[in-house]
Design an enzyme around this catalytic site. Structure first.
Site, PDB file in Angstrom:
ATOM      1  N   PRO A  17     -31.871-117.083 -38.826  1.00 20.07           N
ATOM      2  CA  PRO A  17     -31.231-115.775 -38.704  1.00 20.07           C
ATOM      3  C   PRO A  17     -30.111-115.595 -39.731  1.00 20.07           C
ATOM      4  CG  PRO A  17     -30.364-117.240 -37.025  1.00 20.07           C
ATOM      5  CD  PRO A  17     -31.383-118.036 -37.815  1.00 20.07           C
ATOM      6  N   CYS A  18     -29.691-114.351 -39.902  1.00 20.83           N
ATOM      7  CA  CYS A  18     -28.550-113.999 -40.749  1.00 20.83           C
ATOM      8  C   CYS A  18     -27.309-114.748 -40.242  1.00 20.83           C
ATOM      9  CB  CYS A  18     -28.344-112.491 -40.653  1.00 20.83           C
ATOM     10  SG  CYS A  18     -26.751-111.920 -41.241  1.00 20.83           S
ATOM     11  N   PRO A  19     -26.431-115.316 -41.054  1.00 21.54           N
ATOM     12  CA  PRO A  19     -26.397-115.211 -42.511  1.00 21.54           C
ATOM     13  C   PRO A  19     -27.021-116.419 -43.218  1.00 21.54           C
ATOM     14  CG  PRO A  19     -24.331-116.135 -41.774  1.00 21.54           C
ATOM     15  CD  PRO A  19     -25.215-116.007 -40.558  1.00 21.54           C
ATOM     16  N   MET A  20     -27.790-117.212 -42.476  1.00 24.22           N
ATOM     17  CA  MET A  20     -28.301-118.453 -43.051  1.00 24.22           C
ATOM     18  C   MET A  20     -29.116-118.265 -44.338  1.00 24.22           C
ATOM     19  SD  MET A  20     -26.955-120.794 -41.871  1.00 24.22           S
ATOM     20  CE  MET A  20     -25.797-121.155 -40.676  1.00 24.22           C
ATOM     21  N   ASP A  44     -36.395-113.009 -41.552  1.00 19.78           N
ATOM     22  CA  ASP A  44     -35.300-112.230 -40.974  1.00 19.78           C
ATOM     23  C   ASP A  44     -35.287-110.830 -41.602  1.00 19.78           C
ATOM     24  OD1 ASP A  44     -32.896-111.324 -39.963  1.00 19.78           O
ATOM     25  OD2 ASP A  44     -31.722-112.316 -41.526  1.00 19.78           O
TER      26      ASP A  44
END
Ligand code: SF4
Ligand code: SF4
Lengths: 80, 417
Positions: A17-20, A44
């Site tokens: 997921p964000c911000p990965m 994502d």
């Protein structure tokens, strides 16, 4: 599908997921030389907004976005 | 550090000195009541993590440059020069403080360590010594606000792909849109985290409640607030404020992101719309009968972790408990009084810094892990993305054997059609 883009490294960030995706990409791109291209795989939906913005704010170039399948592929050229 | 840099940094310091800040800097009596209040100190036992010690580092610089006695006779006021060593100390203090404000609840004078740490963070940003990854994420968010046209179509296309999963949770009539976007005149603008896990369950609940809603183009999280940069914080927030005004919505609802909720609530007070957390909205739907939940979906004892920014710092305590009453009959409080709940140890941008902070996050939240263990639950619920990640990490590290869940997902999974 991408005969015209030569990929130097692929980052598989599916399921993150964000911000990965942005975090891992900003680190991962440092592993190729300036002028080389990375391919990033992400599932994502936020990445569709994040990558065009991140490449602009970081000074790299988003060559192409391929969202034809479940997995979106971003092709990014390292410029800095 | 050369004199020009020091002058620039002191100017930043001066800008922070409003009356509340001056009160905080002048009032600490070193009574020590806050000592055990900080989870970092309580878990690791190092003096540098005591709340009052953290602000003393800022206070000494204040004494040297902004107090008459410090200027004339530095040794008496324990005044301290602003130099490279001071910056290193400020970094250690500021980026090991999650901004949970538990210490503030204990302090008889209500001294706000998180606010004092905001001076430290601002000086570090001024000296380009902040964690650069947080600034990079903040700049990406700001850029997004400037270049909506660049990604609008592809983002909408990406969101469209999620609709089939929303419909699996809540069936809809033909022709209805499962995830509406860009709807002028909608009642509620939902600001999600850009991931599918944040959008899908909430969309199902909105549809079940018959809400006239629209999904924001922007993610809720505010990396400017994590890094402690007021200018970036405001620019990131402005994207959402402008969108809300353009769409003429009556309410802006923030997803399960504690910092996003606190920032929106504090900095958007005079807007023509109401600001709510998703937890408040869900509690409202249950109260008014707009949604019904099936309590048989959940087995075993359950506890709730209050995200600091939503509960202690955002005032939302009752609503999550009200929702959980409709999901389980075995709810156990983690702390006798929720306002004293331990921080998960992941706030202030520490979770966003990922693997780099993992070791510290695990060591500094030992008391949190103990608190969870004592409840004896099998399900641990929370309503913040940061907390959720941190609690999952704690679950693995301390082998707590719990199932960490988002409250929103539980509501979506228990919807009765
Ligand atoms: S409790 Fe308040 S006054 Fe006492 S040492 Fe801590 S910050 Fe200072
Ligand atoms: S705000 Fe939280 S982390 Fe920071 S000093 Fe106070 S108790 Fe510790």
């Amino acid at each position: 599908m991408n005969e015209e883009i030569k990929v130097d490294k692929t980052l598989d960030l599916k399921g993150l997921p964000c911000p990965m995706p942005i975090l891992k990409t900003s680190r991962g791109i440092k592993e190729v030389e300036i002028g080389q291209v990375i391919e990033v795989l992400s599932t994502d939906p936020g990445s569709l907004a994040d990558f065009p913005s991140w490449t602009r704010s970081s000074g790299n170039e988003l060559l192409k976005t391929d969202q034809s399948g479940e997995v979106t592929k971003f092709y990014i050229k390292r410029l800095v | 550090m050369d004199q020009n840099t020091r002058n620039d940094l002191l100017q930043l310091f001066r800008e922070k000195l409003n009356s509340a800040m001056t009160y905080y800097l002048e009032t600490c009596t070193r009574c020590g009541i806050c000592t055990e209040a900080c989870h970092v100190y309580a878990s690791m036992g190092q003096v540098k993590h005591i709340s009052a010690y953290r602000h003393e580092i800022v206070r000494r610089i204040y004494k040297k440059y902004f107090k008459a006695r410090g200027k004339v006779w530095p040794s008496v006021g324990e005044a301290k020069e602003l130099n490279e060593t001071a910056l290193e100390e400020l970094y250690e203090s500021a980026y090991s403080c999650t901004g949970c404000r538990r210490c503030m609840v204990y302090c008889p004078f209500g001294i706000d360590t998180q606010m004092i740490m905001s001076i430290a963070k601002l000086l570090l940003i001024g000296a380009h010594s902040e964690p650069e990854i947080l600034t990079l994420l903040a700049d990406t968010s700001i850029e997004k606000g400037k270049s909506l046209d660049l990604f609008k179509e592809s983002f909408m296309e990406g969101v469209k792909k999620l609709e089939k999963d929303v419909v699996k949770k809540w069936k809809m009539e033909a022709g209805e849109t499962a995830i509406p976007m860009d709807v002028v005149g909608a009642d509620l603008l939902f600001v999600a985290l850009a991931g599918a896990h944040s959008i899908i369950p909430t969309a199902a609940v909105f549809n079940a409640a018959g809400e006239h809603w629209t999904l924001s183009f922007f993610e809720a999280v505010n990396f400017g607030a994590f890094v402690g940069d007021p200018t970036r914080t405001q620019l990131i927030l402005d994207r959402i404020l402008n969108e809300a005004k353009r769409l003429k919505v009556k309410e802006v609802c923030i997803c399960e992101c504690g910092t996003a909720f606190r920032v929106m609530k504090q900095l958007a007070a005079d807007q023509p719309f109401k600001v709510s957390s998703i937890t408040e909205v869900h509690a409202r739907y249950i109260k008014s009968g707009r949604i019904k939940l099936d309590p048989s979906k959940l087995n075993g004892p359950v506890t709730y972790h209050d995200p600091c920014q939503i509960a202690r710092n955002g005032g939302v305590f009752d609503e999550p408990r009200y929702i959980l009453k409709h999901l389980t009959n075995d709810f156990r409080e983690m702390s006798p009084e929720p306002k004293y709940n331990w921080c998960c140890g992941g706030g202030g941008g520490l979770v966003a810094l990922g693997e780099d902070t993992l070791d510290f996050r695990m060591k500094s939240a030992r008391v949190k892990a103990d608190q969870i263990k004592t409840t004896g639950v099998t399900t641990l619920v929370t309503a913040c993305e940061n907390c959720h990640t941190q609690l999952n990490n704690l679950n693995d590290h301390y082998q707590l054997g719990v199932n960490v869940k988002f409250l929103t997902s539980m509501v979506a999974d228990a919807l009765m059609q």
